[in-house]
Motif scaffolding. Structure first.
Motif, PDB file in Angstrom:
ATOM      1  N   LEU A  16       0.987  -1.230   0.155  1.00 34.94           N
ATOM      2  CA  LEU A  16       0.100  -0.053  -0.116  1.00 34.94           C
ATOM      3  C   LEU A  16       0.740   1.138  -0.112  1.00 34.94           C
ATOM      4  CD1 LEU A  16      -2.426  -1.210   3.078  1.00 34.94           C
ATOM      5  CD2 LEU A  16      -2.919  -1.698   0.471  1.00 34.94           C
ATOM      6  N   LEU A  17       0.498   2.197  -0.941  1.00 33.95           N
ATOM      7  CA  LEU A  17       1.494   3.360  -1.116  1.00 33.95           C
ATOM      8  C   LEU A  17       0.605   4.610  -1.310  1.00 33.95           C
ATOM      9  CD1 LEU A  17       2.692   1.229  -3.458  1.00 33.95           C
ATOM     10  CD2 LEU A  17       4.441   2.524  -3.038  1.00 33.95           C
ATOM     11  N   ASP A  18       0.754   5.330  -0.074  1.00 34.39           N
ATOM     12  CA  ASP A  18       0.003   6.635  -0.111  1.00 34.39           C
ATOM     13  C   ASP A  18       0.666   7.927  -0.769  1.00 34.39           C
ATOM     14  OD1 ASP A  18      -1.979   8.421   0.841  1.00 34.39           O
ATOM     15  OD2 ASP A  18      -1.742   8.419   2.899  1.00 34.39           O
ATOM     16  N   GLU A  19       0.128   8.338  -1.760  1.00 31.83           N
ATOM     17  CA  GLU A  19       0.808   9.627  -2.588  1.00 31.83           C
ATOM     18  C   GLU A  19       2.412   9.286  -2.746  1.00 31.83           C
ATOM     19  OE1 GLU A  19      -0.771  12.079  -3.974  1.00 31.83           O
ATOM     20  OE2 GLU A  19      -2.851  12.135  -3.057  1.00 31.83           O
ATOM     21  N   PRO A  20       2.653   8.112  -3.389  1.00 35.18           N
ATOM     22  CA  PRO A  20       4.192   7.756  -3.447  1.00 35.18           C
ATOM     23  C   PRO A  20       4.936   8.653  -4.432  1.00 35.18           C
ATOM     24  CG  PRO A  20       2.994   6.472  -4.869  1.00 35.18           C
ATOM     25  CD  PRO A  20       1.946   7.124  -3.894  1.00 35.18           C
ATOM     26  N   PHE A  21       4.158   9.523  -5.409  1.00 37.70           N
ATOM     27  CA  PHE A  21       4.868  10.474  -6.384  1.00 37.70           C
ATOM     28  C   PHE A  21       4.798  11.885  -5.976  1.00 37.70           C
ATOM     29  CE2 PHE A  21       2.792   6.928  -8.491  1.00 37.70           C
ATOM     30  CZ  PHE A  21       3.717   5.992  -8.982  1.00 37.70           C
ATOM     31  N   ASN A  22       4.192  12.298  -4.872  1.00 37.65           N
ATOM     32  CA  ASN A  22       4.458  13.794  -4.300  1.00 37.65           C
ATOM     33  C   ASN A  22       5.715  14.275  -4.148  1.00 37.65           C
ATOM     34  OD1 ASN A  22       1.716  14.240  -4.381  1.00 37.65           O
ATOM     35  ND2 ASN A  22       1.756  14.275  -1.895  1.00 37.65           N
ATOM     36  N   GLY A  23       6.034  15.209  -4.970  1.00 40.73           N
ATOM     37  CA  GLY A  23       7.292  15.860  -4.828  1.00 40.73           C
ATOM     38  C   GLY A  23       8.653  15.315  -5.535  1.00 40.73           C
ATOM     39  N   VAL A  24       8.262  14.188  -6.106  1.00 35.89           N
ATOM     40  CA  VAL A  24       9.387  13.280  -6.724  1.00 35.89           C
ATOM     41  C   VAL A  24       9.695  13.988  -8.160  1.00 35.89           C
ATOM     42  CG1 VAL A  24       9.949  11.048  -7.546  1.00 35.89           C
ATOM     43  CG2 VAL A  24       8.741  11.121  -5.369  1.00 35.89           C
TER      44      VAL A  24
END
Length: 303
Positions: free
Chosen positions: A153-161
């Motif tokens: 489970l990944l919560d907003e994994p791409f934020n700020g990447v």
């Protein structure tokens, strides 16, 4: 092959309802959990991971309750959105700590294996507080995968990447899905979900708005009535002309522009320049006035 099932699951905090009567099933492969900020995605993730008890309903993994079931925790890995608070640890120490918490028989070997999977072997000797955003995300994924869970489970994994790191993370999640793992990631960005997941679950205001193949749901979003602001050299004349167009549902005359609601965005956008040219009108503006994700999701919920 693992199935994560929510059955009429709700969660409230005092008088605030964060998740309201959500029923859905997440199976092997990559699934996107799409919704605007504040929709309840993080609360749903916490319930699925067993970190938060549902106030009503149930959350199960392969028929077994997730809440207070320590045996199930070995099958689930969570990558939270919040930043790491262990900046004094090296990447290797952080992942190893999670391996030790799961009492893996060969924690050192498991740590090195997963560092290789996420391409973090070389930076693993550095402290976490020296990492870029993308490196921190990868080390969090390594820690969540070190015990080889069936569900990630990944919560907003791409934020700020940055874009390069985003591509690396997407490739990693695709590989995990292809291996038969159940991968669920949340996002408020439509394009991220489109590039990674064919199946999506849509939530808004704590409610389950839509479920299914991404293409079908994208068509629902595209085909919904859309509000546009149009400004021309003669707004009154253009308003009369637009009311005769089949794709136009309503026209409102404002001080400096028209509010135009259309059913078929494609035919409207293509036909408007020709209509203006035919009647010797000049177009100065054509811009969406309600294209936020919130308006899209609100439309889906109301269907």
């Amino acid at each position: 092959m693992s199935d994560l099932v929510l059955d009429s699951a709700s969660r409230w905090f005092g008088n605030v309802v964060a998740v309201n009567d959500v029923s859905l099933s997440i199976g092997p492969g990559v699934t996107g959990l799409l919704g605007p900020n504040g929709a309840g995605k993080t609360t749903l993730m916490a319930m699925m991971a067993g970190y938060l008890a549902p106030s009503a309903g149930s959350v199960t993994l392969d028929g077994q309750p997730v809440w207070r079931n320590t045996a199930i925790y070995r099958q689930i890995g969570l990558v939270p959105e919040r930043e790491l608070s262990f900046g004094y640890l090296t990447g290797r120490q952080f992942v190893r700590a999670n391996a030790d918490l799961h009492k893996l028989p060969d924690a050192a070997a498991a740590t090195e294996r997963i560092l290789g999977v996420v391409d973090m072997v070389e930076p693993a000797a550095r402290r976490l507080d020296t990492y870029s955003k993308g490196m921190r995300q990868r080390i969090k994924i390594a820690a969540a995968l070190v015990h080889e869970p069936a569900v990630l489970l990944l919560d907003e994994p791409f934020n700020g990447v940055d874009p390069r790191q985003r591509m690396h993370l997407m490739d990693l999640l695709r590989r995990l899905g292809d291996q038969g793992k159940t991968v669920l990631f949340s996002s408020h960005i439509l394009e991220e979900v489109e590039r990674l997941a064919r199946h999506i679950e849509v939530v808004v205001s704590g409610r389950h708005a839509a479920s299914g193949d991404f293409g079908a749901i994208r068509r629902l979003m595209t085909d919904r009535p859309v509000q546009y602001a149009v400004r021309s050299s003669d707004n009154r004349r253009l308003a009369a002309l637009l009311m005769a167009e089949a794709s136009v549902r309503a026209v409102g005359l404002r001080k400096e522009h028209l509010d135009v609601q259309v059913d078929d965005l494609g035919s409207f956008a293509v036909g408007l320049p020709g209509l203006a040219r035919q009647h010797d009108l000049t177009l100065f503006e054509l811009s969406p006035s309600d294209e936020s994700l919130e308006s899209v999701f609100a439309y889906l919920v109301a269907r």
